[in-house]
Design a protein around this motif. Sequence first.
Motif, short mmCIF file in Angstrom:
data_model
loop_
_atom_site.label_atom_id
_atom_site.label_comp_id
_atom_site.label_asym_id
_atom_site.label_seq_id
_atom_site.Cartn_x
_atom_site.Cartn_y
_atom_site.Cartn_z
N THR A 146 0.81 -1.22 0.00
CA THR A 146 0.00 0.00 0.00
C THR A 146 0.84 1.27 0.00
O THR A 146 0.41 2.29 -0.51
CB THR A 146 -0.95 0.03 1.22
N LEU A 147 2.04 1.22 0.55
CA LEU A 147 2.93 2.39 0.57
C LEU A 147 4.38 1.92 0.41
O LEU A 147 5.18 1.97 1.34
CB LEU A 147 2.74 3.16 1.88
N PRO A 148 4.73 1.46 -0.79
CA PRO A 148 6.06 0.86 -0.98
C PRO A 148 7.23 1.82 -0.83
O PRO A 148 8.34 1.38 -0.59
CB PRO A 148 5.98 0.28 -2.40
N SER A 149 7.00 3.13 -0.93
CA SER A 149 8.12 4.07 -0.82
C SER A 149 8.37 4.49 0.63
O SER A 149 9.26 5.31 0.89
CB SER A 149 7.88 5.30 -1.69
N ALA A 150 7.62 3.97 1.57
CA ALA A 150 7.84 4.22 3.00
C ALA A 150 8.43 2.95 3.60
O ALA A 150 7.75 1.93 3.69
CB ALA A 150 6.54 4.61 3.69
N LEU A 187 10.25 5.67 6.69
CA LEU A 187 11.46 6.29 6.15
C LEU A 187 11.39 6.42 4.64
O LEU A 187 10.96 5.49 3.96
CB LEU A 187 12.69 5.43 6.48
N ASP A 188 11.83 7.58 4.12
CA ASP A 188 12.03 7.64 2.68
C ASP A 188 13.38 6.99 2.39
O ASP A 188 14.10 6.58 3.30
CB ASP A 188 11.94 9.07 2.16
N ILE A 189 13.73 6.90 1.13
CA ILE A 189 14.93 6.16 0.76
C ILE A 189 16.21 6.82 1.31
O ILE A 189 17.15 6.12 1.68
CB ILE A 189 14.98 5.94 -0.77
N ASN A 190 16.24 8.15 1.43
CA ASN A 190 17.40 8.83 2.01
C ASN A 190 17.50 8.56 3.50
O ASN A 190 18.59 8.33 4.02
CB ASN A 190 17.33 10.33 1.74
N GLY A 191 16.37 8.60 4.19
CA GLY A 191 16.37 8.29 5.61
C GLY A 191 16.78 6.86 5.87
O GLY A 191 17.51 6.56 6.83
N LEU A 192 16.33 5.96 5.01
CA LEU A 192 16.74 4.55 5.12
C LEU A 192 18.25 4.43 5.00
O LEU A 192 18.89 3.74 5.80
CB LEU A 192 16.04 3.72 4.06
N SER A 240 23.47 3.17 7.18
CA SER A 240 24.88 3.56 7.27
C SER A 240 25.34 3.67 8.73
O SER A 240 26.38 3.12 9.09
CB SER A 240 25.10 4.90 6.55
N ALA A 241 24.56 4.35 9.54
CA ALA A 241 24.94 4.53 10.95
C ALA A 241 25.00 3.20 11.69
O ALA A 241 25.93 2.95 12.47
CB ALA A 241 23.96 5.47 11.63
N HIS A 242 24.04 2.33 11.46
CA HIS A 242 23.99 1.07 12.19
C HIS A 242 25.09 0.10 11.76
O HIS A 242 25.74 -0.51 12.61
CB HIS A 242 22.63 0.40 12.03
N LEU A 243 25.31 -0.02 10.47
CA LEU A 243 26.29 -1.00 10.01
C LEU A 243 27.73 -0.55 10.25
O LEU A 243 28.65 -1.37 10.21
CB LEU A 243 26.07 -1.33 8.53
#
Length: 100
Positions: free
Chosen positions: A55-59, A85-90, A95-98
């Motif tokens: 229903t909201l694949p970009s979130a 999250l949008d793709i930039n937030g993702l 990045s921070a977690h890994l």
Amino acid sequence: MHKHIAIITALEYLRERLGHQSFQLLDHWNGDRMAIGIASPNDANWLVYIACTDTLPSAYTAILERGSSPDDEIPYEECGSFEGLDINGLADVVSAHLQH
């Protein structure tokens, strides 16, 4: 890999933005088209579960996990969760977690 186009798009974007060697696929959810797992290339105990919905694949949803202690029954413990999250937030969260 039979994943939803939003998951494939996210993986391609993460590779472009973070680098092709920035994560490894660790897909414990093989049958789930709407989700995938990625892990640190240096330590698979640092994992991000990425999901979206029809229903909201970009979130995107990102659930952050790390390896639990050896005597725990569950191999991973959740250490953060982000929704919508949008793709930039993702990419920022991944990045921070890994890089822990």
